[in-house]
Design a protein around this motif. Structure first.
Motif, PDB file in Angstrom:
ATOM      1  N   LEU A   1      13.836   5.685  22.400  1.00  0.00           N
ATOM      2  CA  LEU A   1      12.442   5.009  23.027  1.00  0.00           C
ATOM      3  C   LEU A   1      12.567   3.676  23.578  1.00  0.00           C
ATOM      4  O   LEU A   1      11.574   3.072  24.022  1.00  0.00           O
ATOM      5  CB  LEU A   1      11.332   5.510  21.983  1.00  0.00           C
TER       6      LEU A   1
ATOM      7  N   TYR B   1      14.111   7.739  27.323  1.00  0.00           N
ATOM      8  CA  TYR B   1      13.318   8.988  27.163  1.00  0.00           C
ATOM      9  C   TYR B   1      12.765   9.243  28.856  1.00  0.00           C
ATOM     10  O   TYR B   1      12.243  10.242  29.065  1.00  0.00           O
ATOM     11  CB  TYR B   1      12.144   8.840  26.476  1.00  0.00           C
TER      12      TYR B   1
ATOM     13  N   LEU C   1      13.573  11.784  18.719  1.00  0.00           N
ATOM     14  CA  LEU C   1      13.225  10.641  19.408  1.00  0.00           C
ATOM     15  C   LEU C   1      13.763   9.478  18.458  1.00  0.00           C
ATOM     16  O   LEU C   1      13.246   9.500  17.504  1.00  0.00           O
ATOM     17  CB  LEU C   1      11.627  10.359  19.848  1.00  0.00           C
TER      18      LEU C   1
ATOM     19  N   TYR D   1       3.425   3.121  21.408  1.00  0.00           N
ATOM     20  CA  TYR D   1       3.981   4.488  21.528  1.00  0.00           C
ATOM     21  C   TYR D   1       2.810   5.633  21.770  1.00  0.00           C
ATOM     22  O   TYR D   1       2.841   6.430  22.542  1.00  0.00           O
ATOM     23  CB  TYR D   1       4.224   4.775  19.938  1.00  0.00           C
TER      24      TYR D   1
ATOM     25  N   LEU E   1       4.859   8.166  24.014  1.00  0.00           N
ATOM     26  CA  LEU E   1       4.963   9.476  23.509  1.00  0.00           C
ATOM     27  C   LEU E   1       4.104  10.354  24.259  1.00  0.00           C
ATOM     28  O   LEU E   1       4.679  11.499  24.598  1.00  0.00           O
ATOM     29  CB  LEU E   1       4.302   9.695  22.129  1.00  0.00           C
TER      30      LEU E   1
END
Length: 185
Positions: A91, A116, A145, A156, A168
């Motif tokens: 990430l 990602y 992740l 995030y 995310l």
């Protein structure tokens, strides 16, 4: 390039003077500091100590076998398929993906990505690799992740204008809506 003490002082400035002591006391009593060596060690043991046991438990449940029969489950086709098809994405640049990759030789480099955010051609290569593993058209059973979670905060996940945003939210949107991910997840 700031060190912890400078960052702490800047963070404390956001509070009213009367609240600063409470915030400082909270940090002193609750903060967990991991050194560079500890983070490298965690990156090394994360798969065998945390992810692999989860995959073993899942494989045992899928096979109707007791999860205490680790040897049987670990050598079975279900676990092999779960382990082979689990994907790992970093990430951030602090995710220690290089350390994770070198420490877990039972995983293929094709399963581990430093980011990602995959370009369409990279997703196609992933699709090709999954097909070679006889996993084409089957959903990936797990996506892991990787990150160090240092300073992650609102990067995030957060709400902006009533919508979820952040790493995310972006990742979930991409894998569930973009056509190139169809059949992978």
């Amino acid at each position: 390039g700031m060190r912890f003490v400078e960052s702490l002082a800047l963070w404390l400035e956001q509070f009213e003077p009367a609240e600063r002591q409470t915030a400082y006391d909270f940090i002193r009593s609750r903060l967990v500091f991991l050194s560079e060596a500890e983070m490298a060690h965690f990156a090394s043991v994360m798969y065998p100590d945390y992810v692999r046991p989860l995959l073993l438990t899942r494989a045992a449940a899928m096979d109707g076998t007791s999860s205490f029969r680790v040897g049987r489950v670990a050598h079975g086709k279900t676990f092999e398929s779960l382990q082979t098809s689990t994907l790992f994405f970093g990430l951030s640049d602090g995710a220690r993906v290089d350390q994770f990759r070198r420490s877990n030789r039972e995983l293929s480099h094709e399963q581990i990505y430093p980011s990602y955010e995959l370009a369409k051609d990279r997703v196609e290569k992933l699709r090709g690799w999954l097909a070679k593993q006889n996993l084409s058209g089957k959903p990936v059973p797990a996506i892991v992740l990787l990150d160090d979670f240092a300073g992650s905060g609102t990067s995030y996940i957060r709400k902006e204008n009533g919508e979820l945003e952040g790493k995310l939210a972006t990742f979930l949107r991409r894998i569930t809506t973009e056509p190139e991910w169809s059949g992978i997840v």
